[in-house]
Write a protein that holds these residues in place. Structure first.
Motif, PDB file in Angstrom:
ATOM      1  N   HIS A   1       0.843  -1.189   0.000  1.00  0.00           N
ATOM      2  CA  HIS A   1       0.000   0.000   0.000  1.00  0.00           C
ATOM      3  C   HIS A   1       0.884   1.248   0.000  1.00  0.00           C
ATOM      4  O   HIS A   1       2.009   1.215   0.498  1.00  0.00           O
ATOM      5  CB  HIS A   1      -0.940   0.010   1.209  1.00  0.00           C
ATOM      6  N   VAL A   2       0.370   2.319  -0.570  1.00  0.00           N
ATOM      7  CA  VAL A   2       1.097   3.586  -0.591  1.00  0.00           C
ATOM      8  C   VAL A   2       0.904   4.255   0.759  1.00  0.00           C
ATOM      9  O   VAL A   2      -0.220   4.397   1.238  1.00  0.00           O
ATOM     10  CB  VAL A   2       0.592   4.504  -1.727  1.00  0.00           C
TER      11      VAL A   2
ATOM     12  N   ARG B   1       3.466  10.205  -0.352  1.00  0.00           N
ATOM     13  CA  ARG B   1       3.936  10.748  -1.631  1.00  0.00           C
ATOM     14  C   ARG B   1       5.065  11.726  -1.321  1.00  0.00           C
ATOM     15  O   ARG B   1       4.902  12.646  -0.529  1.00  0.00           O
ATOM     16  CB  ARG B   1       2.821  11.460  -2.379  1.00  0.00           C
TER      17      ARG B   1
ATOM     18  N   HIS C   1       7.724  10.547  -6.206  1.00  0.00           N
ATOM     19  CA  HIS C   1       7.480   9.108  -6.093  1.00  0.00           C
ATOM     20  C   HIS C   1       6.542   8.822  -4.926  1.00  0.00           C
ATOM     21  O   HIS C   1       6.575   9.527  -3.909  1.00  0.00           O
ATOM     22  CB  HIS C   1       8.786   8.348  -5.862  1.00  0.00           C
ATOM     23  N   ASP C   2       5.727   7.790  -5.080  1.00  0.00           N
ATOM     24  CA  ASP C   2       4.958   7.251  -3.970  1.00  0.00           C
ATOM     25  C   ASP C   2       5.818   6.206  -3.275  1.00  0.00           C
ATOM     26  O   ASP C   2       6.517   5.423  -3.937  1.00  0.00           O
ATOM     27  CB  ASP C   2       3.673   6.581  -4.451  1.00  0.00           C
ATOM     28  N   GLU C   3       5.763   6.203  -1.952  1.00  0.00           N
ATOM     29  CA  GLU C   3       6.437   5.160  -1.185  1.00  0.00           C
ATOM     30  C   GLU C   3       5.421   4.082  -0.864  1.00  0.00           C
ATOM     31  O   GLU C   3       4.387   4.349  -0.262  1.00  0.00           O
ATOM     32  CB  GLU C   3       7.038   5.721   0.100  1.00  0.00           C
ATOM     33  N   GLN C   4       5.743   2.871  -1.275  1.00  0.00           N
ATOM     34  CA  GLN C   4       4.876   1.724  -1.054  1.00  0.00           C
ATOM     35  C   GLN C   4       5.522   0.831  -0.005  1.00  0.00           C
ATOM     36  O   GLN C   4       6.737   0.626  -0.016  1.00  0.00           O
ATOM     37  CB  GLN C   4       4.698   0.961  -2.361  1.00  0.00           C
TER      38      GLN C   4
ATOM     39  N   ARG D   1       7.608   4.293  -6.439  1.00  0.00           N
ATOM     40  CA  ARG D   1       7.041   4.313  -7.781  1.00  0.00           C
ATOM     41  C   ARG D   1       6.858   5.769  -8.205  1.00  0.00           C
ATOM     42  O   ARG D   1       6.298   6.575  -7.450  1.00  0.00           O
ATOM     43  CB  ARG D   1       5.694   3.620  -7.826  1.00  0.00           C
TER      44      ARG D   1
ATOM     45  N   VAL E   1       5.242   8.939  -9.857  1.00  0.00           N
ATOM     46  CA  VAL E   1       3.824   9.313 -10.042  1.00  0.00           C
ATOM     47  C   VAL E   1       3.678  10.255 -11.204  1.00  0.00           C
ATOM     48  O   VAL E   1       4.599  10.871 -11.668  1.00  0.00           O
ATOM     49  CB  VAL E   1       3.236   9.962  -8.774  1.00  0.00           C
TER      50      VAL E   1
END
Length: 121
Positions: free
Chosen positions: A83-84, A87, A98-101, A119, A121
């Motif tokens: 899950h994210v 951001r 990037h989003d941190e998951q 990831r 964005v």
């Protein structure tokens, strides 16, 4: 100053070696048994799996959280699905834009391990 080593509890070093080799895509760097120590090199920081160590919560950076889970196979216990959590608007805590998951799994020795991936964005 830099972090040199993190210890994690492991009852069965062979089982832990198989689990962490699959997760990290690397073989152990050292085994000392007795006294019951297994080490991996994480870019200059040692991950010590030790029969005498307490459990700790270790977060490992992976290229792709879902791919890491797939490598471990269907039997890995997922404590918290990917899950994210954040951001990154700037590069204070991670790459900007990037989003941190994160996901949390149970390792072969019963410890919880966090997986972190980024990831764009």
């Amino acid at each position: 100053m830099r972090l040199a080593q993190v210890a994690q509890h492991a009852d069965d070093l062979g089982r832990a070696a198989r689990f962490y080799s699959a997760l990290l895509q690397a073989e152990p760097t050292a085994l000392f048994d007795p006294p019951g120590l297994l080490l991996f090199d994480l870019d200059g920081v040692r991950l010590l799996l030790d029969r005498g160590a307490p459990s700790s919560l270790v977060y490992l950076a992976v290229d792709d959280v879902e791919a890491a889970l797939e490598r471990l196979g269907p039997d890995v216990e997922v404590v918290s699905a990917p899950h994210v959590i954040f951001r990154h608007e700037d590069d204070t805590l991670g790459p900007a834009g990037h989003d941190e998951q994160q996901a949390f799994i149970r390792d072969s020795e019963g410890n919880t391990v966090g997986l972190i991936g980024f990831r764009a964005v």
